[in-house]
Design a protein around this motif. Structure first.
Motif, PDB file in Angstrom:
ATOM      1  N   SER A  25       0.818  -1.227   0.000  1.00  0.00           N
ATOM      2  CA  SER A  25       0.000   0.000   0.000  1.00  0.00           C
ATOM      3  C   SER A  25       0.845   1.268   0.000  1.00  0.00           C
ATOM      4  O   SER A  25       0.369   2.326  -0.422  1.00  0.00           O
ATOM      5  N   CYS A  26       2.081   1.207   0.436  1.00  0.00           N
ATOM      6  CA  CYS A  26       2.969   2.374   0.410  1.00  0.00           C
ATOM      7  C   CYS A  26       3.263   2.822  -1.017  1.00  0.00           C
ATOM      8  O   CYS A  26       3.714   3.945  -1.233  1.00  0.00           O
ATOM      9  N   SER A  39      -7.937  -6.824  -0.861  1.00  0.00           N
ATOM     10  CA  SER A  39      -7.276  -5.744  -0.143  1.00  0.00           C
ATOM     11  C   SER A  39      -6.781  -4.667  -1.114  1.00  0.00           C
ATOM     12  O   SER A  39      -6.944  -3.467  -0.871  1.00  0.00           O
ATOM     13  N   VAL A  40      -6.208  -5.097  -2.226  1.00  0.00           N
ATOM     14  CA  VAL A  40      -5.732  -4.154  -3.252  1.00  0.00           C
ATOM     15  C   VAL A  40      -6.906  -3.386  -3.845  1.00  0.00           C
ATOM     16  O   VAL A  40      -6.850  -2.158  -3.982  1.00  0.00           O
ATOM     17  N   LEU A  41      -7.966  -4.088  -4.185  1.00  0.00           N
ATOM     18  CA  LEU A  41      -9.122  -3.439  -4.819  1.00  0.00           C
ATOM     19  C   LEU A  41      -9.822  -2.449  -3.890  1.00  0.00           C
ATOM     20  O   LEU A  41     -10.438  -1.491  -4.356  1.00  0.00           O
ATOM     21  N   SER A  42      -9.740  -2.677  -2.594  1.00  0.00           N
ATOM     22  CA  SER A  42     -10.427  -1.788  -1.652  1.00  0.00           C
ATOM     23  C   SER A  42      -9.566  -0.601  -1.220  1.00  0.00           C
ATOM     24  O   SER A  42     -10.054   0.276  -0.513  1.00  0.00           O
ATOM     25  N   ALA A  43      -8.332  -0.535  -1.653  1.00  0.00           N
ATOM     26  CA  ALA A  43      -7.443   0.566  -1.270  1.00  0.00           C
ATOM     27  C   ALA A  43      -7.900   1.865  -1.948  1.00  0.00           C
ATOM     28  O   ALA A  43      -8.069   1.910  -3.165  1.00  0.00           O
ATOM     29  N   GLU A  44      -8.076   2.890  -1.160  1.00  0.00           N
ATOM     30  CA  GLU A  44      -8.570   4.176  -1.669  1.00  0.00           C
ATOM     31  C   GLU A  44      -7.746   4.735  -2.834  1.00  0.00           C
ATOM     32  O   GLU A  44      -8.321   5.181  -3.828  1.00  0.00           O
ATOM     33  N   PRO A  45      -6.416   4.731  -2.776  1.00  0.00           N
ATOM     34  CA  PRO A  45      -5.647   5.314  -3.893  1.00  0.00           C
ATOM     35  C   PRO A  45      -5.815   4.568  -5.218  1.00  0.00           C
ATOM     36  O   PRO A  45      -5.477   5.099  -6.269  1.00  0.00           O
ATOM     37  N   LEU A  46      -6.324   3.349  -5.172  1.00  0.00           N
ATOM     38  CA  LEU A  46      -6.462   2.541  -6.389  1.00  0.00           C
ATOM     39  C   LEU A  46      -7.897   2.483  -6.914  1.00  0.00           C
ATOM     40  O   LEU A  46      -8.183   1.707  -7.819  1.00  0.00           O
ATOM     41  N   ALA A  51     -18.556  -6.914 -10.044  1.00  0.00           N
ATOM     42  CA  ALA A  51     -19.793  -6.164  -9.812  1.00  0.00           C
ATOM     43  C   ALA A  51     -19.642  -5.130  -8.693  1.00  0.00           C
ATOM     44  O   ALA A  51     -20.255  -4.063  -8.750  1.00  0.00           O
ATOM     45  N   SER A  52     -18.820  -5.429  -7.699  1.00  0.00           N
ATOM     46  CA  SER A  52     -18.713  -4.518  -6.558  1.00  0.00           C
ATOM     47  C   SER A  52     -17.480  -3.612  -6.604  1.00  0.00           C
ATOM     48  O   SER A  52     -17.392  -2.672  -5.807  1.00  0.00           O
ATOM     49  N   ALA A  53     -16.557  -3.855  -7.500  1.00  0.00           N
ATOM     50  CA  ALA A  53     -15.340  -3.045  -7.567  1.00  0.00           C
ATOM     51  C   ALA A  53     -15.599  -1.722  -8.272  1.00  0.00           C
ATOM     52  O   ALA A  53     -16.457  -1.626  -9.147  1.00  0.00           O
ATOM     53  N   THR A  54     -14.849  -0.711  -7.884  1.00  0.00           N
ATOM     54  CA  THR A  54     -14.949   0.595  -8.540  1.00  0.00           C
ATOM     55  C   THR A  54     -14.059   0.651  -9.787  1.00  0.00           C
ATOM     56  O   THR A  54     -14.234   1.518 -10.625  1.00  0.00           O
TER      57      THR A  54
END
Length: 172
Positions: free
Chosen positions: A69-70, A99-106, A140-143
């Protein structure tokens, strides 16, 4: 910047070396023997020259998962690799992916999920891997826009599709 993520041993280093070889050839159709690789400890930066773009790929060692995440802030695309021949790694890879998909910067990054090692006899099919990962629910749930591909970094099957994806999703 494109981040290349995945567990240890999924084939990230081999993928980068194959893509680098493919983009630097002068019309040669031979990929040759797979290069020797060692597990990445830390991070590797590789520049790929596509048709009209230069893409920097930051390969992150699988053991660095806790600090991935850094590196999310400067990232516009993510390639997440999964070893489709290693059934014992599927659940942890799915958790890492979520975890990667839910990270705000991504949230706006384009994501390519690669199910590698399709050349191995005991590998699961793309349909089986998508089912185990519940890809329909994730998409379906990913941004993010998400693409999933099968690949054999060793034989080269699917490498051109990865380059096409990079070409269509990277900006520069």
């Amino acid at each position: 910047m494109c981040l290349l993520l995945g567990a240890t041993g999924v084939g990230k280093t081999l993928l980068v070396k194959r893509l680098q070889n493919l983009t630097s050839r002068d019309g040669s159709s031979e990929l040759g023997e797979p290069p020797v690789t060692l597990p990445t400890v830390g991070t590797n930066l590789t520049d790929l020259t596509l048709r009209r773009k230069r893409v920097t790929v930051r390969e992150m060692g699988g053991c660095m998962g806790p600090i991935w995440s850094c590196y999310f802030t400067d990232c516009s695309t993510v390639i997440f690799m999964v070893d489709s021949a290693n059934i014992s790694q599927v659940s942890s890879s799915c958790i890492q992916l979520l975890s990667v998909l839910s990270a705000e910067p991504l949230h706006a990054a384009s994501v390519l999920i690669i199910f590698n090692k399709r050349d191995v006899p005991c590998t699961m099919s793309l349909v089986e891997m998508k089912s185990l990962f519940r890809m329909d629910d994730i998409i379906a749930s990913a941004t993010q826009p998400i693409t999933a591909l099968e690949l054999s970094a060793r034989s080269g099957q699917g490498l051109q599709e990865v380059l096409n994806w990079l070409e269509s999703t990277t900006t520069k």
